[in-house]
Scaffold this motif. Structure first.
Motif, mmCIF file in Angstrom:
data_model
loop_
_atom_site.group_PDB
_atom_site.id
_atom_site.type_symbol
_atom_site.label_atom_id
_atom_site.label_comp_id
_atom_site.label_asym_id
_atom_site.label_seq_id
_atom_site.Cartn_x
_atom_site.Cartn_y
_atom_site.Cartn_z
ATOM 1 N N PHE A 130 0.838 -1.200 0.000
ATOM 2 C CA PHE A 130 0.000 0.000 0.000
ATOM 3 C C PHE A 130 0.875 1.253 0.000
ATOM 4 N N CYS A 131 1.926 1.252 0.825
ATOM 5 C CA CYS A 131 2.830 2.407 0.883
ATOM 6 C C CYS A 131 3.535 2.615 -0.454
ATOM 7 N N LEU A 132 3.993 1.516 -1.058
ATOM 8 C CA LEU A 132 4.709 1.618 -2.330
ATOM 9 C C LEU A 132 3.795 2.135 -3.433
ATOM 10 N N THR A 133 2.579 1.603 -3.497
ATOM 11 C CA THR A 133 1.622 2.047 -4.506
ATOM 12 C C THR A 133 1.265 3.515 -4.322
ATOM 13 N N THR A 134 1.068 3.926 -3.073
ATOM 14 C CA THR A 134 0.736 5.327 -2.791
ATOM 15 C C THR A 134 1.888 6.248 -3.179
ATOM 16 N N ALA A 135 3.117 5.836 -2.870
ATOM 17 C CA ALA A 135 4.281 6.649 -3.221
ATOM 18 C C ALA A 135 4.382 6.833 -4.727
ATOM 19 N N LEU A 136 4.127 5.756 -5.483
ATOM 20 C CA LEU A 136 4.193 5.836 -6.945
ATOM 21 C C LEU A 136 3.076 6.698 -7.524
ATOM 22 N N SER A 137 1.976 6.842 -6.774
ATOM 23 C CA SER A 137 0.890 7.707 -7.237
ATOM 24 C C SER A 137 1.208 9.174 -6.986
ATOM 25 N N LEU A 138 2.173 9.451 -6.110
ATOM 26 C CA LEU A 138 2.529 10.820 -5.753
ATOM 27 C C LEU A 138 3.759 11.335 -6.494
ATOM 28 N N ALA A 139 4.638 10.445 -6.894
ATOM 29 C CA ALA A 139 5.886 10.852 -7.545
ATOM 30 C C ALA A 139 6.270 9.814 -8.590
ATOM 31 N N PRO A 140 7.057 10.225 -9.605
ATOM 32 C CA PRO A 140 7.464 9.270 -10.643
ATOM 33 C C PRO A 140 8.333 8.158 -10.076
ATOM 34 N N ALA A 141 8.362 7.043 -10.794
ATOM 35 C CA ALA A 141 9.187 5.914 -10.372
ATOM 36 C C ALA A 141 10.656 6.298 -10.282
ATOM 37 N N ALA A 142 11.093 7.245 -11.123
ATOM 38 C CA ALA A 142 12.479 7.686 -11.095
ATOM 39 C C ALA A 142 12.841 8.345 -9.769
ATOM 40 N N VAL A 143 11.846 8.877 -9.067
ATOM 41 C CA VAL A 143 12.070 9.468 -7.750
ATOM 42 C C VAL A 143 11.929 8.417 -6.656
ATOM 43 N N VAL A 144 10.943 7.553 -6.813
ATOM 44 C CA VAL A 144 10.618 6.581 -5.770
ATOM 45 C C VAL A 144 11.643 5.459 -5.692
ATOM 46 N N MET A 145 12.116 4.980 -6.839
ATOM 47 C CA MET A 145 12.960 3.793 -6.840
ATOM 48 C C MET A 145 14.265 3.961 -6.062
ATOM 49 N N PRO A 146 14.984 5.098 -6.194
ATOM 50 C CA PRO A 146 16.200 5.238 -5.381
ATOM 51 C C PRO A 146 15.923 5.142 -3.884
ATOM 52 N N ILE A 147 14.754 5.591 -3.452
ATOM 53 C CA ILE A 147 14.400 5.479 -2.032
ATOM 54 C C ILE A 147 14.179 4.014 -1.683
ATOM 55 N N ASP A 148 13.497 3.286 -2.569
ATOM 56 C CA ASP A 148 13.245 1.870 -2.332
ATOM 57 C C ASP A 148 14.555 1.094 -2.210
ATOM 58 N N PHE A 149 15.571 1.529 -2.951
ATOM 59 C CA PHE A 149 16.855 0.834 -2.941
ATOM 60 C C PHE A 149 17.527 0.888 -1.566
ATOM 61 N N THR A 150 17.149 1.879 -0.742
ATOM 62 C CA THR A 150 17.751 1.971 0.595
ATOM 63 C C THR A 150 17.326 0.814 1.489
ATOM 64 N N ARG A 151 16.367 0.006 1.018
ATOM 65 C CA ARG A 151 16.031 -1.213 1.758
ATOM 66 C C ARG A 151 17.260 -2.096 1.940
ATOM 67 N N LEU A 152 18.157 -2.087 0.952
ATOM 68 C CA LEU A 152 19.315 -2.979 1.015
ATOM 69 C C LEU A 152 20.242 -2.642 2.186
ATOM 70 N N PRO A 153 20.753 -1.401 2.294
ATOM 71 C CA PRO A 153 21.613 -1.119 3.449
ATOM 72 C C PRO A 153 20.888 -1.248 4.786
ATOM 73 N N VAL A 154 19.584 -0.951 4.809
ATOM 74 C CA VAL A 154 18.823 -1.079 6.057
ATOM 75 C C VAL A 154 18.792 -2.535 6.505
#
Length: 296
Positions: free
Chosen positions: A233-257
């Motif tokens: 739900f959070c991911l879908t909502t984020a993609l509805s608010l900003a382009p994937a080019a903005v959202v995806m780099p944030i999603d990538f921070t899952r790895l170091p976390v």
């Protein structure tokens, strides 16, 4: 993740998208940690059974509270079943992988799902396999080789399971795109949780022995069920608010976390090859998103 148009997002929307992505990162990471914690008590099929039952109850409550029962249709049930079988298979491989290999490796290979989706969308949706998509897939394959470093010494069923999980998630994403042409997200979630509960019951009970979670495991089972729904739900909502080019780099921070969590909780080493390979996989995905956005 699907590419969106290159229309710049309003600064306020971008900030909201970042906050929603923080929720997604916390949820995905919580699901991984809870899945590993409960793995000594339940097998992957049992985890999926209880997760899906709780998820189905939550979806039904949501439908009843909002009066949206009319959105639940039986159109394209064959497609619904195939889509949910892909997700069920991928999720089972994922739960197995997080118990046998470092969490960072699992998340790194999970990021290959959009690349597998490129290839599957050509077969399932009839989309054109363009040159940028081929380049992205090739770069991503290099990243997979860096993460796994395949050899007789490094071979692991956990790595294969993580790769198969990504393939299952890719199939789920492609069939979801096809379903959203005629069905609502709520309808898709309804059949997702219901059919996966049935799949889980069949697979967990084929031997006539379904383990009931111990009292100490129930909090983790609930976290897995809630985190799965909240994360998407959070991911879908984020993609509805900003382009994937903005959202995806944030999603990538899952790895170091998750890598940090693995180091602190399970003494897992911070493997530089995993981060390098994941960076290459991210670059392949990001390249494809930018090219798709420009085309749009």
């Amino acid at each position: 993740m699907s590419a969106q148009t290159a229309t710049p997002a309003h600064p306020g929307q971008t900030l909201k998208a970042c906050l929603w992505m923080i929720g997604a990162i916390v949820s995905f990471s919580s699901m991984a940690l809870a899945g590993r914690a409960v793995s000594l008590d339940l097998d992957t099929f049992e985890i999926m059974l209880y997760r899906s039952l709780i998820g189905f109850a939550l979806v039904v409550i949501g439908i009843s509270a909002t009066g949206r029962l009319h959105e639940i249709t039986t159109r394209h049930m064959g497609l619904q079943i195939v889509r949910n079988l892909c997700h069920f298979t991928g999720q089972n491989f994922w739960f197995f992988a997080i118990t046998v290999i470092p969490l960072a490796q699992v998340f790194a290979l999970e990021f290959t799902a959009p690349l597998w989706a490129i290839l599957l969308s050509t077969l399932v949706l009839g989309e054109q396999l363009t040159k940028p998509r081929v380049i992205a897939a090739a770069i991503g394959f290099v990243g997979i080789l860096v993460v796994t470093r395949p050899s007789p010494e490094t071979f692991s069923f956990g790595l294969v399971a993580a790769a198969m999980a990504a393939l299952g998630f890719a199939g789920s994403a492609v069939f979801t795109r096809k379903l959203t042409r005629s069905e609502t997200i709520l309808c898709i979630l309804f059949w997702l949780t219901l059919t996966q509960a049935v799949f889980g019951l069949i697979c967990a009970g084929y031997d006539g022995d379904i383990a009931f979670p111990a009292a100490s495991s129930w909090p983790f089972v609930v976290i897995i069920a809630l985190a799965g729904l909240v994360a998407h739900f959070c991911l879908t909502t984020a993609l509805s608010l900003a382009p994937a080019a903005v959202v995806m780099p944030i999603d990538f921070t899952r790895l170091p976390v998750i890598a940090l969590a693995g180091m602190l909780l399970y003494a897992e080493p911070l493997d530089p090859w995993v981060f390098l390979g994941a960076g290459i996989i991210f670059a392949a995905n990001y390249y494809n998103i930018l090219r798709e956005s420009r085309s749009a």
